[in-house]
Write an enzyme that holds these catalytic residues in place. Sequence first.
Site, PDB file in Angstrom:
ATOM      1  N   GLU A   1      82.912  24.866  39.828  1.00 18.88           N
ATOM      2  CA  GLU A   1      81.284  25.393  40.498  1.00 18.88           C
ATOM      3  C   GLU A   1      81.031  25.142  41.249  1.00 18.88           C
ATOM      4  O   GLU A   1      79.718  24.648  40.378  1.00 18.88           O
ATOM      5  CB  GLU A   1      81.749  27.059  40.268  1.00 18.88           C
ATOM      6  CG  GLU A   1      80.882  27.767  40.914  1.00 18.88           C
ATOM      7  CD  GLU A   1      80.359  28.935  40.107  1.00 18.88           C
ATOM      8  OE1 GLU A   1      79.100  29.376  40.015  1.00 18.88           O
ATOM      9  OE2 GLU A   1      80.313  29.130  38.804  1.00 18.88           O
TER      10      GLU A   1
ATOM     11  N   THR B   1      76.563  29.653  43.810  1.00 21.68           N
ATOM     12  CA  THR B   1      75.453  30.307  43.741  1.00 21.68           C
ATOM     13  C   THR B   1      74.726  30.104  46.176  1.00 21.68           C
ATOM     14  O   THR B   1      74.286  30.526  46.310  1.00 21.68           O
ATOM     15  CB  THR B   1      74.315  29.056  43.339  1.00 21.68           C
ATOM     16  OG1 THR B   1      74.478  28.983  41.945  1.00 21.68           O
ATOM     17  CG2 THR B   1      72.405  30.379  43.747  1.00 21.68           C
TER      18      THR B   1
ATOM     19  N   ARG C   1      72.361  25.186  44.447  1.00 17.12           N
ATOM     20  CA  ARG C   1      70.813  25.022  43.793  1.00 17.12           C
ATOM     21  C   ARG C   1      69.783  23.932  44.800  1.00 17.12           C
ATOM     22  O   ARG C   1      69.154  23.359  44.682  1.00 17.12           O
ATOM     23  CB  ARG C   1      71.120  25.315  42.637  1.00 17.12           C
ATOM     24  CG  ARG C   1      71.193  26.264  41.731  1.00 17.12           C
ATOM     25  CD  ARG C   1      71.688  25.887  40.673  1.00 17.12           C
ATOM     26  NE  ARG C   1      72.134  27.635  40.202  1.00 17.12           N
ATOM     27  CZ  ARG C   1      72.618  28.060  38.647  1.00 17.12           C
ATOM     28  NH1 ARG C   1      72.106  26.464  37.641  1.00 17.12           N
ATOM     29  NH2 ARG C   1      73.204  29.339  38.497  1.00 17.12           N
TER      30      ARG C   1
ATOM     31  N   LYS D   1      81.819  38.146  38.436  1.00 18.45           N
ATOM     32  CA  LYS D   1      81.480  37.546  38.177  1.00 18.45           C
ATOM     33  C   LYS D   1      80.131  38.785  36.947  1.00 18.45           C
ATOM     34  O   LYS D   1      80.110  39.706  37.072  1.00 18.45           O
ATOM     35  CB  LYS D   1      79.963  36.935  38.373  1.00 18.45           C
ATOM     36  CG  LYS D   1      79.150  36.004  37.854  1.00 18.45           C
ATOM     37  CD  LYS D   1      78.408  34.268  39.181  1.00 18.45           C
ATOM     38  CE  LYS D   1      77.744  33.929  37.751  1.00 18.45           C
ATOM     39  NZ  LYS D   1      76.993  33.097  39.151  1.00 18.45           N
TER      40      LYS D   1
END
Length: 323
Positions: A42, A70, A46, A130
Amino acid sequence: MAFEIFKEIGTYGIVPLVTLDDPNDAVPLAHALVDGGIPIAEVTFRTAAGGESIKRMAKEVPEIIVGAGTVHNLDQAKQTLDNGGKFIITPGFNYKVVEWALEHNMPICPGTVVPSDIEEAMNYGLDTVKFFPAEAYGGINTLKNLAAPFASVKFVPTGGVNLNNLQAYLDQPNVAAVGGSFVPPSKLVKAKDWAGITALCQEIMKKVVDLRPGHVGINAGTDENARAVTSTLCKIFDTEFKDTPLAYFAGDLAEVMKVPFKGTHGHYCVETRDMPRAVAYLKRKGIAFDEKSFVYDAKGKLIAAYLADEVGGFAFHLRYKTR
């Protein structure tokens, strides 16, 4: 919507959270994850290297299941698709990203933390979400409380999950997998210690399946012989004598068969904390199973499975841990 890719990821139980500053690290890291038995990444947005890292992994290491994490906006979602990413995970429930992903048949696991988020995911037909930040919002206790009202939903808890508690999370029936930066740890990535990451992944998979010795099965041939053998073992090792329809047990030490049974010499029981993941783990290693031997409980849960081939004259089977 049940995305098959999340079911596949669930057989590993781990989603490595990858944050890279240098896209040149993407390919060697991907190889390290694959070699370690967790071919999943994953890759987060960021840093500015996220999109390029996904692209390089997807192109140069086809064995890895690479996606994006993210993801906050449509541009990042589109980058994921354009760069060959196979899934999207978001930290929160972003309606625009979810709708775009579904329109483009992109598997998505949206971030949720409260029941209203989960309800929204279900409204879009999603069954894997999630749970973030997991520990800050009650961790395992919260997941247990969510199980009844959201029985059809699987969770990917992230945030506070680590090597010390990942087994406890994976023990929850409604957990598809756990995620976090504990793999690969940033210090190993910065050191470019690819061998270290591979070794860590191997150790993590051992924790996931947690294979332990169970009992030995002895083929005594007749009821009389079985009783005698069991009595002797109980006297030697001070174990409890147990009588069942097919065998006598010397506590948890041995199962002595009253009738001819599997294995030239007998059988050996190996216990695991997770039958489906243990079976998948061994199958990935090329181990065949006797599918006809699979035993399920009343709810359809796999509770026992024999390997197809004997080893050293013994049949081997897996079962859930009894202690």
